[in-house]
Motif scaffolding. Structure first.
Motif, PDB file in Angstrom:
ATOM      1  N   UNK A 141       0.816  -1.216   0.000  1.00  0.00           N
ATOM      2  CA  UNK A 141       0.000   0.000   0.000  1.00  0.00           C
ATOM      3  C   UNK A 141       0.844   1.257   0.000  1.00  0.00           C
ATOM      4  N   UNK A 142       2.061   1.187   0.533  1.00  0.00           N
ATOM      5  CA  UNK A 142       2.895   2.386   0.567  1.00  0.00           C
ATOM      6  C   UNK A 142       3.390   2.760  -0.804  1.00  0.00           C
ATOM      7  N   UNK A 143       3.462   1.824  -1.719  1.00  0.00           N
ATOM      8  CA  UNK A 143       3.819   2.110  -3.091  1.00  0.00           C
ATOM      9  C   UNK A 143       5.298   2.041  -3.399  1.00  0.00           C
ATOM     10  N   UNK A 144       6.159   1.821  -2.456  1.00  0.00           N
ATOM     11  CA  UNK A 144       7.593   1.800  -2.739  1.00  0.00           C
ATOM     12  C   UNK A 144       8.154   0.412  -2.439  1.00  0.00           C
ATOM     13  N   UNK A 145       8.865  -0.122  -3.413  1.00  0.00           N
ATOM     14  CA  UNK A 145       9.519  -1.425  -3.226  1.00  0.00           C
ATOM     15  C   UNK A 145      11.022  -1.174  -3.213  1.00  0.00           C
ATOM     16  N   UNK A 146      11.654  -1.723  -2.237  1.00  0.00           N
ATOM     17  CA  UNK A 146      13.108  -1.557  -2.128  1.00  0.00           C
ATOM     18  C   UNK A 146      13.744  -2.936  -2.273  1.00  0.00           C
ATOM     19  N   UNK A 147      14.685  -3.070  -3.200  1.00  0.00           N
ATOM     20  CA  UNK A 147      15.390  -4.334  -3.398  1.00  0.00           C
ATOM     21  C   UNK A 147      16.871  -4.028  -3.568  1.00  0.00           C
ATOM     22  N   UNK A 148      17.692  -4.777  -2.891  1.00  0.00           N
ATOM     23  CA  UNK A 148      19.144  -4.605  -3.002  1.00  0.00           C
ATOM     24  C   UNK A 148      19.732  -5.796  -3.755  1.00  0.00           C
ATOM     25  N   UNK A 149      20.446  -5.519  -4.835  1.00  0.00           N
ATOM     26  CA  UNK A 149      21.183  -6.533  -5.583  1.00  0.00           C
ATOM     27  C   UNK A 149      22.611  -6.020  -5.710  1.00  0.00           C
ATOM     28  N   UNK A 150      23.535  -6.801  -5.222  1.00  0.00           N
ATOM     29  CA  UNK A 150      24.942  -6.390  -5.281  1.00  0.00           C
ATOM     30  C   UNK A 150      25.750  -7.523  -5.913  1.00  0.00           C
ATOM     31  N   UNK A 151      26.427  -7.226  -7.009  1.00  0.00           N
ATOM     32  CA  UNK A 151      27.347  -8.202  -7.634  1.00  0.00           C
ATOM     33  C   UNK A 151      28.741  -7.705  -7.324  1.00  0.00           C
ATOM     34  N   UNK A 152      29.484  -8.495  -6.559  1.00  0.00           N
ATOM     35  CA  UNK A 152      30.796  -8.037  -6.110  1.00  0.00           C
ATOM     36  C   UNK A 152      31.904  -8.302  -7.124  1.00  0.00           C
ATOM     37  N   UNK A 153      31.843  -9.457  -7.796  1.00  0.00           N
ATOM     38  CA  UNK A 153      32.944  -9.776  -8.716  1.00  0.00           C
ATOM     39  C   UNK A 153      32.476 -10.849  -9.686  1.00  0.00           C
ATOM     40  N   UNK A 154      32.896 -10.707 -10.937  1.00  0.00           N
ATOM     41  CA  UNK A 154      32.611 -11.723 -11.939  1.00  0.00           C
ATOM     42  C   UNK A 154      33.917 -11.985 -12.670  1.00  0.00           C
ATOM     43  N   UNK A 155      34.397 -13.231 -12.635  1.00  0.00           N
ATOM     44  CA  UNK A 155      35.649 -13.601 -13.286  1.00  0.00           C
ATOM     45  C   UNK A 155      35.351 -14.737 -14.244  1.00  0.00           C
ATOM     46  N   UNK A 156      35.817 -14.608 -15.474  1.00  0.00           N
ATOM     47  CA  UNK A 156      35.603 -15.651 -16.465  1.00  0.00           C
ATOM     48  C   UNK A 156      36.954 -16.162 -16.917  1.00  0.00           C
ATOM     49  N   UNK A 157      37.197 -17.457 -16.770  1.00  0.00           N
ATOM     50  CA  UNK A 157      38.438 -18.085 -17.224  1.00  0.00           C
ATOM     51  C   UNK A 157      38.085 -19.243 -18.121  1.00  0.00           C
ATOM     52  N   UNK A 158      38.878 -19.433 -19.136  1.00  0.00           N
ATOM     53  CA  UNK A 158      38.618 -20.528 -20.089  1.00  0.00           C
ATOM     54  C   UNK A 158      39.262 -21.810 -19.576  1.00  0.00           C
ATOM     55  N   UNK A 159      38.597 -22.902 -19.744  1.00  0.00           N
ATOM     56  CA  UNK A 159      39.140 -24.210 -19.393  1.00  0.00           C
ATOM     57  C   UNK A 159      40.044 -24.659 -20.539  1.00  0.00           C
ATOM     58  N   UNK A 160      41.294 -25.054 -20.249  1.00  0.00           N
ATOM     59  CA  UNK A 160      42.189 -25.473 -21.331  1.00  0.00           C
ATOM     60  C   UNK A 160      41.613 -26.624 -22.151  1.00  0.00           C
ATOM     61  N   UNK A 161      40.755 -27.415 -21.555  1.00  0.00           N
ATOM     62  CA  UNK A 161      40.162 -28.526 -22.304  1.00  0.00           C
ATOM     63  C   UNK A 161      39.163 -28.028 -23.348  1.00  0.00           C
ATOM     64  N   UNK A 162      38.602 -26.838 -23.104  1.00  0.00           N
ATOM     65  CA  UNK A 162      37.627 -26.285 -24.047  1.00  0.00           C
ATOM     66  C   UNK A 162      38.300 -25.619 -25.244  1.00  0.00           C
ATOM     67  N   UNK A 163      39.566 -25.292 -25.118  1.00  0.00           N
ATOM     68  CA  UNK A 163      40.268 -24.572 -26.200  1.00  0.00           C
ATOM     69  C   UNK A 163      40.631 -25.459 -27.311  1.00  0.00           C
TER      70      UNK A 163
END
Length: 163
Positions: A141-163
């Motif tokens: 009823x108050x009309x305000x929705x508060x949501x916190x989403x925090x992404x601290x770190x994203x690291x992508x490394x390739x698997x040598x088997x996939x290369x």
């Protein structure tokens, strides 16, 4: 210089084979002396046989000594070469094993990093879906929705088997 022009000079020429000619001459002279010596033929023949036997024995001993010397040198050299080959072989095997271990450790680290990344991506997706679901749900009823989403770190490394 003018003082020395009137003096005679001597030219000495050296040619090879002087020693060989001397030895052949000495042997030939010894043979003629034996044949012309005032001994009977039987005595001369016996002395020639004994001398030939002594010379053959002495030559055989020298050949045996030379053979033993060469054989010992070859054996020493073979042992040294085999020892060095063994040392090099051990060093190569050690380095190859170290390389195999490093490769295996790298693969394990890549797999672990990939697993962690997949887990973080799934967590981020879950948080995103939760936020999306919260945004689509009816608002209070108050009309305000508060949501916190925090992404601290994203690291992508390739698997040598996939290369």
């Amino acid at each position: 210089m003018a003082d020395y022009e009137d003096l005679p000079y001597v030219v000495i020429e050296r040619r090879g084979g002087g020693t060989g000619a001397f030895v052949w001459g000495a042997l030939l002279g010894a043979g003629v002396a034996l044949l012309l010596a005032p001994r009977s033929g039987e005595e001369t023949q016996r002395e020639i046989r004994e001398t030939a036997r002594r010379l053959r024995t002495a030559a055989g001993e020298r050949v045996d000594e030379a053979r033993d010397s060469v054989t010992a040198a070859v054996d020493r050299t073979r042992g040294a070469v085999n020892e060095r080959i063994g040392t090099v072989r051990d060093a190569v095997e050690t380095r190859a094993e170290q390389a195999r271990q490093a490769i295996a450790a790298g693969r394990d680290a890549a797999r672990q990093a990939r697993t962690e990344l997949e887990q973080r991506v799934e967590e981020a997706k879950g948080a995103y879906r939760a936020g999306l679901a919260a945004a689509r749900s009816p608002q209070p009823a108050g009309g305000t929705v508060v949501a916190d989403v925090v992404i601290t770190e994203v690291v992508v490394e390739a698997d040598p088997a996939d290369l």
